[in-house]
Design a protein around this motif. Structure first.
Motif, PDB file in Angstrom:
ATOM      1  N   VAL A 179      40.368  50.172  35.491  1.00 29.98           N
ATOM      2  CA  VAL A 179      39.739  49.631  36.928  1.00 29.98           C
ATOM      3  C   VAL A 179      39.221  48.412  36.991  1.00 29.98           C
ATOM      4  O   VAL A 179      39.246  47.483  37.637  1.00 29.98           O
ATOM      5  CB  VAL A 179      39.278  50.869  37.499  1.00 29.98           C
ATOM      6  CG1 VAL A 179      38.637  50.653  38.820  1.00 29.98           C
ATOM      7  CG2 VAL A 179      40.099  52.014  37.592  1.00 29.98           C
ATOM      8  N   GLY A 180      38.373  48.126  35.618  1.00 25.79           N
ATOM      9  CA  GLY A 180      37.580  47.125  35.621  1.00 25.79           C
ATOM     10  C   GLY A 180      38.354  45.865  35.404  1.00 25.79           C
ATOM     11  O   GLY A 180      37.887  44.505  36.028  1.00 25.79           O
TER      12      GLY A 180
ATOM     13  N   ILE B 248      38.354  39.653  41.211  1.00 25.60           N
ATOM     14  CA  ILE B 248      37.394  38.530  41.371  1.00 25.60           C
ATOM     15  C   ILE B 248      37.567  37.175  40.548  1.00 25.60           C
ATOM     16  O   ILE B 248      37.217  36.020  41.217  1.00 25.60           O
ATOM     17  CB  ILE B 248      35.940  39.241  40.861  1.00 25.60           C
ATOM     18  CG1 ILE B 248      35.670  40.350  41.713  1.00 25.60           C
ATOM     19  CG2 ILE B 248      34.942  38.194  40.882  1.00 25.60           C
ATOM     20  CD1 ILE B 248      34.366  41.252  41.128  1.00 25.60           C
ATOM     21  N   GLY B 249      37.967  37.237  39.487  1.00 25.09           N
ATOM     22  CA  GLY B 249      38.309  35.776  38.807  1.00 25.09           C
ATOM     23  C   GLY B 249      39.486  35.025  39.429  1.00 25.09           C
ATOM     24  O   GLY B 249      39.158  33.888  39.620  1.00 25.09           O
ATOM     25  N   THR B 250      40.346  35.645  40.175  1.00 22.89           N
ATOM     26  CA  THR B 250      41.327  35.098  40.659  1.00 22.89           C
ATOM     27  C   THR B 250      40.840  34.435  42.210  1.00 22.89           C
ATOM     28  O   THR B 250      40.992  33.195  42.429  1.00 22.89           O
ATOM     29  CB  THR B 250      42.608  35.922  41.197  1.00 22.89           C
ATOM     30  OG1 THR B 250      43.261  36.516  40.002  1.00 22.89           O
ATOM     31  CG2 THR B 250      43.610  34.949  42.081  1.00 22.89           C
ATOM     32  N   GLN B 251      40.011  35.122  42.530  1.00 20.88           N
ATOM     33  CA  GLN B 251      39.314  34.734  44.309  1.00 20.88           C
ATOM     34  C   GLN B 251      38.371  33.762  43.748  1.00 20.88           C
ATOM     35  O   GLN B 251      38.080  32.669  44.498  1.00 20.88           O
ATOM     36  CB  GLN B 251      38.524  35.862  44.577  1.00 20.88           C
ATOM     37  CG  GLN B 251      39.575  36.824  45.246  1.00 20.88           C
ATOM     38  CD  GLN B 251      40.664  36.664  45.930  1.00 20.88           C
ATOM     39  OE1 GLN B 251      40.259  35.739  47.037  1.00 20.88           O
ATOM     40  NE2 GLN B 251      41.727  36.961  45.813  1.00 20.88           N
TER      41      GLN B 251
ATOM     42  N   ASP C 283      43.049  35.456  35.867  1.00 24.14           N
ATOM     43  CA  ASP C 283      43.291  36.804  36.101  1.00 24.14           C
ATOM     44  C   ASP C 283      43.594  37.402  34.885  1.00 24.14           C
ATOM     45  O   ASP C 283      43.565  36.843  33.666  1.00 24.14           O
ATOM     46  CB  ASP C 283      44.269  37.010  37.265  1.00 24.14           C
ATOM     47  CG  ASP C 283      45.694  36.504  36.750  1.00 24.14           C
ATOM     48  OD1 ASP C 283      45.701  35.684  35.789  1.00 24.14           O
ATOM     49  OD2 ASP C 283      46.880  36.665  37.309  1.00 24.14           O
ATOM     50  N   VAL C 284      44.011  38.552  34.507  1.00 21.95           N
ATOM     51  CA  VAL C 284      44.177  39.388  33.425  1.00 21.95           C
ATOM     52  C   VAL C 284      45.684  39.423  33.476  1.00 21.95           C
ATOM     53  O   VAL C 284      46.478  40.188  34.123  1.00 21.95           O
ATOM     54  CB  VAL C 284      43.860  40.867  33.524  1.00 21.95           C
ATOM     55  CG1 VAL C 284      44.153  41.527  32.513  1.00 21.95           C
ATOM     56  CG2 VAL C 284      42.097  40.783  33.874  1.00 21.95           C
TER      57      VAL C 284
ATOM     58  N   LEU D 221      33.824  42.113  32.140  1.00 27.78           N
ATOM     59  CA  LEU D 221      33.140  41.770  33.212  1.00 27.78           C
ATOM     60  C   LEU D 221      33.371  42.675  34.361  1.00 27.78           C
ATOM     61  O   LEU D 221      32.350  43.260  34.900  1.00 27.78           O
ATOM     62  CB  LEU D 221      33.299  40.347  33.607  1.00 27.78           C
ATOM     63  CG  LEU D 221      32.489  39.835  35.053  1.00 27.78           C
ATOM     64  CD1 LEU D 221      31.057  39.901  34.714  1.00 27.78           C
ATOM     65  CD2 LEU D 221      32.974  38.457  35.397  1.00 27.78           C
ATOM     66  N   GLY D 222      34.645  43.057  34.744  1.00 33.89           N
ATOM     67  CA  GLY D 222      34.823  43.794  36.073  1.00 33.89           C
ATOM     68  C   GLY D 222      34.397  45.389  35.484  1.00 33.89           C
ATOM     69  O   GLY D 222      33.998  45.824  36.452  1.00 33.89           O
ATOM     70  N   ALA D 223      34.818  45.829  34.226  1.00 33.24           N
ATOM     71  CA  ALA D 223      34.223  47.114  33.831  1.00 33.24           C
ATOM     72  C   ALA D 223      32.448  47.100  33.961  1.00 33.24           C
ATOM     73  O   ALA D 223      32.174  48.173  34.416  1.00 33.24           O
ATOM     74  CB  ALA D 223      34.567  47.377  32.599  1.00 33.24           C
ATOM     75  N   VAL D 224      31.884  46.158  33.664  1.00 23.32           N
ATOM     76  CA  VAL D 224      30.437  46.176  33.636  1.00 23.32           C
ATOM     77  C   VAL D 224      30.153  46.248  35.164  1.00 23.32           C
ATOM     78  O   VAL D 224      29.259  47.029  35.571  1.00 23.32           O
ATOM     79  CB  VAL D 224      29.853  44.870  33.234  1.00 23.32           C
ATOM     80  CG1 VAL D 224      28.402  44.816  33.536  1.00 23.32           C
ATOM     81  CG2 VAL D 224      29.957  44.942  31.500  1.00 23.32           C
TER      82      VAL D 224
END
Length: 83
Positions: free
Chosen positions: A38-39, A46-49, A54-55, A68-71
């Motif tokens: 989920v992170g 968020i990275g794309t925006q 992205d991932v 970063l997303g998981a944190v």
């Protein structure tokens, strides 16, 4: 990315996020994987925006975005749990 890659990336990202933010969070390895996956989705969004990317595969950039997303997910979870 295949499902096995997502699970592996999630496991690594979730474990590193918990290493960065140690604390008394519930769950074992399954919850760590879910937090990481989920992170990765949150970090990718968020990275794309923000224009960072992205991932897109199992590489260093995707791992950093997933961590970063998981944190961010862990911080949000702890804030909701505290309230």
């Amino acid at each position: 990315m295949g499902i096995l890659s997502w699970i592996l990336l999630g496991l690594v990202a979730g474990a590193l996020a918990k290493f960065i933010m140690p604390g008394n969070d519930p769950g074992g390895i399954i919850v760590t994987i879910v937090i990481g996956i989920v992170g990765a989705v949150i970090g990718g969004f968020i990275g794309t925006q923000l224009g960072f990317g992205d991932v897109s595969g199992f590489n260093l950039h995707s791992l950093l975005v997933a961590i970063l997303g998981a944190v961010i997910l862990l911080v949000g979870f702890r804030l909701i749990r505290r309230a």
